[in-house]
Motif scaffolding. Structure first.
Motif, mmCIF file in Angstrom:
data_model
loop_
_atom_site.group_PDB
_atom_site.id
_atom_site.type_symbol
_atom_site.label_atom_id
_atom_site.label_comp_id
_atom_site.label_asym_id
_atom_site.label_seq_id
_atom_site.Cartn_x
_atom_site.Cartn_y
_atom_site.Cartn_z
ATOM 1 N N GLY A 226 0.829 -1.205 0.000
ATOM 2 C CA GLY A 226 0.000 0.000 0.000
ATOM 3 C C GLY A 226 0.859 1.249 0.000
ATOM 4 O O GLY A 226 0.622 2.178 -0.775
ATOM 5 N N TYR A 227 1.877 1.275 0.871
ATOM 6 C CA TYR A 227 2.766 2.445 0.905
ATOM 7 C C TYR A 227 3.433 2.668 -0.434
ATOM 8 O O TYR A 227 3.631 3.787 -0.886
ATOM 9 C CB TYR A 227 3.863 2.258 1.968
ATOM 10 N N GLN A 228 3.801 1.561 -1.079
ATOM 11 C CA GLN A 228 4.532 1.674 -2.344
ATOM 12 C C GLN A 228 3.600 1.780 -3.543
ATOM 13 O O GLN A 228 4.054 1.703 -4.694
ATOM 14 C CB GLN A 228 5.444 0.454 -2.511
ATOM 15 N N LEU A 229 2.304 1.879 -3.264
ATOM 16 C CA LEU A 229 1.283 1.960 -4.319
ATOM 17 C C LEU A 229 1.340 0.776 -5.286
ATOM 18 O O LEU A 229 1.015 0.915 -6.452
ATOM 19 C CB LEU A 229 1.370 3.279 -5.090
ATOM 20 N N GLN A 230 1.803 -0.368 -4.788
ATOM 21 C CA GLN A 230 1.785 -1.570 -5.632
ATOM 22 C C GLN A 230 0.483 -2.318 -5.377
ATOM 23 O O GLN A 230 0.447 -3.356 -4.727
ATOM 24 C CB GLN A 230 2.979 -2.459 -5.309
ATOM 25 N N ILE A 231 -0.584 -1.719 -5.940
ATOM 26 C CA ILE A 231 -1.928 -2.211 -5.603
ATOM 27 C C ILE A 231 -2.137 -3.663 -6.059
ATOM 28 O O ILE A 231 -2.748 -4.442 -5.334
ATOM 29 C CB ILE A 231 -3.011 -1.272 -6.181
ATOM 30 N N PRO A 232 -1.670 -4.068 -7.234
ATOM 31 C CA PRO A 232 -1.864 -5.484 -7.608
ATOM 32 C C PRO A 232 -1.266 -6.435 -6.576
ATOM 33 O O PRO A 232 -1.856 -7.462 -6.257
ATOM 34 C CB PRO A 232 -1.138 -5.603 -8.950
ATOM 35 N N ARG A 233 -0.104 -6.081 -6.010
ATOM 36 C CA ARG A 233 0.502 -6.956 -5.013
ATOM 37 C C ARG A 233 -0.332 -6.999 -3.732
ATOM 38 O O ARG A 233 -0.461 -8.026 -3.077
ATOM 39 C CB ARG A 233 1.912 -6.465 -4.679
ATOM 40 N N MET A 234 -0.920 -5.833 -3.415
ATOM 41 C CA MET A 234 -1.800 -5.760 -2.263
ATOM 42 C C MET A 234 -2.954 -6.748 -2.426
ATOM 43 O O MET A 234 -3.281 -7.521 -1.523
ATOM 44 C CB MET A 234 -2.358 -4.338 -2.191
ATOM 45 N N PHE A 235 -3.547 -6.709 -3.615
ATOM 46 C CA PHE A 235 -4.661 -7.621 -3.900
ATOM 47 C C PHE A 235 -4.202 -9.072 -3.872
ATOM 48 O O PHE A 235 -4.936 -9.942 -3.416
ATOM 49 C CB PHE A 235 -5.304 -7.289 -5.250
ATOM 50 N N ALA A 236 -2.992 -9.310 -4.369
ATOM 51 C CA ALA A 236 -2.488 -10.679 -4.381
ATOM 52 C C ALA A 236 -2.366 -11.214 -2.955
ATOM 53 O O ALA A 236 -2.770 -12.351 -2.657
ATOM 54 C CB ALA A 236 -1.141 -10.741 -5.094
ATOM 55 N N ALA A 237 -1.845 -10.376 -2.057
ATOM 56 C CA ALA A 237 -1.722 -10.798 -0.657
ATOM 57 C C ALA A 237 -3.095 -11.037 -0.039
ATOM 58 O O ALA A 237 -3.320 -12.010 0.683
ATOM 59 C CB ALA A 237 -0.960 -9.741 0.131
ATOM 60 N N LEU A 238 -4.021 -10.124 -0.379
ATOM 61 C CA LEU A 238 -5.396 -10.243 0.105
ATOM 62 C C LEU A 238 -6.012 -11.559 -0.357
ATOM 63 O O LEU A 238 -6.654 -12.282 0.418
ATOM 64 C CB LEU A 238 -6.204 -9.062 -0.428
ATOM 65 N N ALA A 239 -5.807 -11.871 -1.632
ATOM 66 C CA ALA A 239 -6.357 -13.111 -2.182
ATOM 67 C C ALA A 239 -5.801 -14.322 -1.445
ATOM 68 O O ALA A 239 -6.536 -15.276 -1.155
ATOM 69 C CB ALA A 239 -6.041 -13.210 -3.674
ATOM 70 N N LEU A 240 -4.501 -14.259 -1.122
ATOM 71 C CA LEU A 240 -3.901 -15.379 -0.388
ATOM 72 C C LEU A 240 -4.543 -15.547 0.991
ATOM 73 O O LEU A 240 -4.785 -16.673 1.438
ATOM 74 C CB LEU A 240 -2.395 -15.161 -0.229
ATOM 75 N N ILE A 241 -4.834 -14.414 1.656
ATOM 76 C CA ILE A 241 -5.461 -14.506 2.987
ATOM 77 C C ILE A 241 -6.843 -15.154 2.869
ATOM 78 O O ILE A 241 -7.181 -16.077 3.625
ATOM 79 C CB ILE A 241 -5.583 -13.113 3.633
ATOM 80 N N SER A 242 -7.655 -14.691 1.889
ATOM 81 C CA SER A 242 -8.998 -15.282 1.749
ATOM 82 C C SER A 242 -8.893 -16.761 1.430
ATOM 83 O O SER A 242 -9.629 -17.574 1.983
ATOM 84 C CB SER A 242 -9.819 -14.627 0.641
ATOM 85 N N LEU A 243 -7.965 -17.061 0.530
ATOM 86 C CA LEU A 243 -7.797 -18.463 0.140
ATOM 87 C C LEU A 243 -7.428 -19.303 1.360
ATOM 88 O O LEU A 243 -7.991 -20.385 1.596
ATOM 89 C CB LEU A 243 -6.694 -18.562 -0.916
ATOM 90 N N ALA A 244 -6.508 -18.781 2.178
ATOM 91 C CA ALA A 244 -6.109 -19.514 3.383
ATOM 92 C C ALA A 244 -7.313 -19.718 4.293
ATOM 93 O O ALA A 244 -7.522 -20.812 4.844
ATOM 94 C CB ALA A 244 -5.004 -18.760 4.121
ATOM 95 N N GLY A 245 -8.136 -18.668 4.434
ATOM 96 C CA GLY A 245 -9.327 -18.782 5.284
ATOM 97 C C GLY A 245 -10.264 -19.867 4.786
ATOM 98 O O GLY A 245 -10.776 -20.676 5.570
ATOM 99 N N VAL A 246 -10.483 -19.884 3.469
ATOM 100 C CA VAL A 246 -11.377 -20.894 2.890
ATOM 101 C C VAL A 246 -10.815 -22.295 3.112
ATOM 102 O O VAL A 246 -11.535 -23.222 3.515
ATOM 103 C CB VAL A 246 -11.597 -20.627 1.387
ATOM 104 N N VAL A 247 -9.499 -22.438 2.885
ATOM 105 C CA VAL A 247 -8.883 -23.764 3.068
ATOM 106 C C VAL A 247 -8.993 -24.230 4.521
ATOM 107 O O VAL A 247 -9.312 -25.390 4.788
ATOM 108 C CB VAL A 247 -7.411 -23.740 2.595
ATOM 109 N N ILE A 248 -8.766 -23.295 5.451
ATOM 110 C CA ILE A 248 -8.886 -23.659 6.875
ATOM 111 C C ILE A 248 -10.302 -24.135 7.174
ATOM 112 O O ILE A 248 -10.515 -25.173 7.807
ATOM 113 C CB ILE A 248 -8.531 -22.456 7.778
ATOM 114 N N PHE A 249 -11.285 -23.380 6.676
ATOM 115 C CA PHE A 249 -12.676 -23.752 6.928
ATOM 116 C C PHE A 249 -12.986 -25.127 6.342
ATOM 117 O O PHE A 249 -13.584 -25.982 7.008
ATOM 118 C CB PHE A 249 -13.626 -22.700 6.345
ATOM 119 N N LEU A 250 -12.559 -25.351 5.097
ATOM 120 C CA LEU A 250 -12.835 -26.638 4.461
ATOM 121 C C LEU A 250 -12.152 -27.780 5.212
ATOM 122 O O LEU A 250 -12.741 -28.839 5.433
ATOM 123 C CB LEU A 250 -12.368 -26.623 3.000
#
Ligand SMILES: Nc1ncnc2c1ncn2[C@@H]1O[C@H](COP(=O)(O)OP(=O)(O)OP(=O)(O)O)[C@@H](O)[C@H]1O
Ligand SMILES: [Mg+2]
Lengths: 271, 261
Positions: free
Chosen positions: A225-249
């Motif tokens: 976010g500080y570096q305005l690398q928004i795609p990377r921000m989203f990529a990290a976000l996607a990994l967190i959601s994915l991890a959450g889904v995997v944990i739940f499953l």
């Protein structure tokens, strides 16, 4: 179950459960990509899925090790939540006095927003990893505590009488009646706590803002976010959601395997 | 009914009874007087029914006999020593996480009997109630009547001298109930335990028992004790016989008296 036609070893009836969410995801991502291109949005406002995928591929080593750090805190917090949650509920169900003394404290910890407590914990505890662990544990342990307590105290009265009639010891009653009876309750709590310990870990990382080599996904989001690398921000976000889904499953699978023969909740609707 | 006639008609009361309730009362913590001044003798090897309207304290009496709740007044005597007990609840009361075999073996497991031995005995009991093929089934895979039979097998696995049954068939359809009635009578004939059977069905009480104790409510007390004099076999022929109808009428009248009292 009746034997029917199978595709790739899966019964025909099971496919919609896999295909429907996949189709939904495809449509959503496709629509998103088209919208981003059509409206000509710059990637620092809203990157499309392709750009995010690219960032994910490019930064995979950093992001993966950050994910590992976050998951480690999550897993440790969940283990701690299970141990303390089950331990305390055994204590509570054994003694009303204990319950009256400590339950209010547990409720207080539960209702106070973790973002408000996290800065204090991070100040008080020198070791950042330990502070993160404590934060995630605070968020995660309550569902296990309250569910397991409900299960341990809700034993069927007639079954309890039966055990008494046949002279069961306290120990036998605990192991052979009350703990198995509480099992579905505990597992329901566990599924909630799995997601919560991830949330707790990520929130604590945000508050701590800890950088360096041992930093988790939340820090990578802040950094991007500080570096305005928004795609990377989203990529990290996607990994967190994915991890959450995997944990739940994964926890749902554990629950299903533990209860499949005897509990209604583990039996498919078509049976 | 004069006591002499009762003694003559039911020889079981001549020998010391298996259990005697003397002036037994039960007041629950909330103040409800569930049972008041109950006198009841149950002879060894007899089959006695407790019949009465809902809420008259039948379950309470059974739970006091089983020692699950103490009487608040009166005595429960065991002149022949305390017998081994079996208890069948109104619901099957099975552990859903255990197979039928392990449910039946539970009393033996709690008594720390070795696994092979208790499984062998439990298997014999399942055979006795006609469920040999369902030893490995979980309760949710069984029908209501089958679950009840598992419950009966579990009550019998310790070879009880006194079997207490609390409306065990109340939730079942009539066909299943008739079949389980016959099963129960056959087992009683084979094993000669003493049975105390709680029911609110006049027909069931007459069909099964040698003696019917009719209870009245508010507070729960004994209203009448009626012998069921039917020397022949209890079977479908008995169920349709005029004798049976006459006995049912007698008991029914007593029950009406109890409801009015
Ligand atoms: N644990 C309890 N605490 C307080 N009151 C109770 C308790 N158990 C039963 N009672 C009361 O005692 C009375 C007798 O209850 P009991 O269950 O013995 O009746 P019952 O004859 O078995 O009725 P039913 O045929 O409906 O099963 C009722 O008025 C009931 O409300
Ligand atoms: Mg009852």
């Amino acid at each position: 179950m009746r034997e029917g036609a199978r595709i790739l070893g899966l019964p025909l009836a099971a496919w919609p459960r896999i295909l429907a969410p996949l189709l939904m995801a495809t449509l959503l991502l496709g629509g998103w990509e088209i919208a981003v291109r059509h409206l000509g949005l710059p990637p620092y406002v809203l990157p499309g899925p392709v750009a995010i995928g690219g960032a994910l591929a490019a930064d995979l080593p950093t992001l993966a090790s950050a994910l590992a750090v976050t998951l480690r805190v999550t897993a440790l917090a969940l283990v701690a939540a299970v141990t303390t949650g089950v331990g305390l509920s055994l204590l509570f169900s054994g003694s009303r006095l204990m319950e009256m003394t400590f339950l209010p404290l547990a409720v207080m910890l539960q209702v106070t927003p973790i973002v408000a407590i996290a800065p204090l914990i991070i100040i008080w505890v020198d070791n950042v990893q330990a502070a993160l662990l404590i934060c995630a544990w605070i968020v995660a342990f309550f569902p296990i505590l309250s569910n397991t307590t409900a299960g341990l105290n809700g034993t069927d009265r007639n079954l309890a009488d039966l055990f008494r009639l046949y002279g069961a010891s306290r120990w036998q009653t605990l192991w052979q009646l009350r703990l198995p009876w509480a099992m579905p309750f505990f597992l329901a709590g566990l599924r909630i706590s799995g997601g919560l310990s991830l949330i707790g870990a990520v929130v604590a990382e945000f508050v701590a803002g800890a950088g360096g080599t041992g930093s988790g996904l939340a820090y990578r989001i802040l950094e991007a976010g500080y570096q305005l690398q928004i795609p990377r921000m989203f990529a990290a976000l996607a990994l967190i959601s994915l991890a959450g889904v995997v944990i739940f499953l994964a926890l749902s699978l554990v629950s299903h395997l533990a209860l499949r023969r005897w509990h209604e909740s583990a039996v498919g609707k078509e049976h | 009914m004069p006591p002499t006639a009762l003694a003559a008609s039911t020889p079981e009361t001549a020998a010391p009874p298996l259990v005697g309730l003397r002036g037994v009362s039960k007041r629950y913590a909330n103040g409800t007087l569930a049972v008041q001044g109950l006198d009841l003798e149950i002879g060894a090897g007899s089959f006695v029914s407790l019949l009465g309207p809902s809420g008259c304290g039948k379950s309470t009496v059974l739970r006091m006999i089983a020692g699950l709740t103490p009487p608040s007044a009166g005595r429960i005597d065991w002149p022949r020593g305390t017998p081994r007990l079996g208890f069948v609840f109104q619901e099957p009361t099975l552990m859903p996480w255990q197979r039928a075999l392990d449910n039946v073996a539970l009393p033996l497991k709690l008594a720390r009997m070795a696994r092979a031995e208790r499984h062998a005995r439990a298997r014999r009991m399942l055979e006795l109630v006609g469920l040999a093929d369902f030893a490995g089934s979980y309760p949710r895979e069984l029908s209501g009547g089958m679950r009840m039979r598992v419950s009966i097998a579990r009550a019998l696995v310790t070879e009880p001298e006194l079997l207490l049954l609390d409306e065990p068939f109340a939730a079942l359809d009539e066909i299943t109930r008739f079949r389980l009635n016959n099963d129960l009578l056959r087992l009683w004939g084979e094993r000669r335990f003493t049975a105390v059977f709680v029911t609110h069905s006049v027909f069931e009480s007459v069909y099964l028992s040698q003696r019917v104790a009719v209870m009245a409510a508010h507070p729960g007390r004994l209203h009448a004790e009626l012998p069921v004099e039917a020397p022949g076999a209890r079977d479908e022929a008995f169920r349709t016989s005029p004798d049976y109808a006459a006995l049912c009428r007698t008991v029914s009248t007593a029950l009406e008296g109890a409801m009015a009292a």
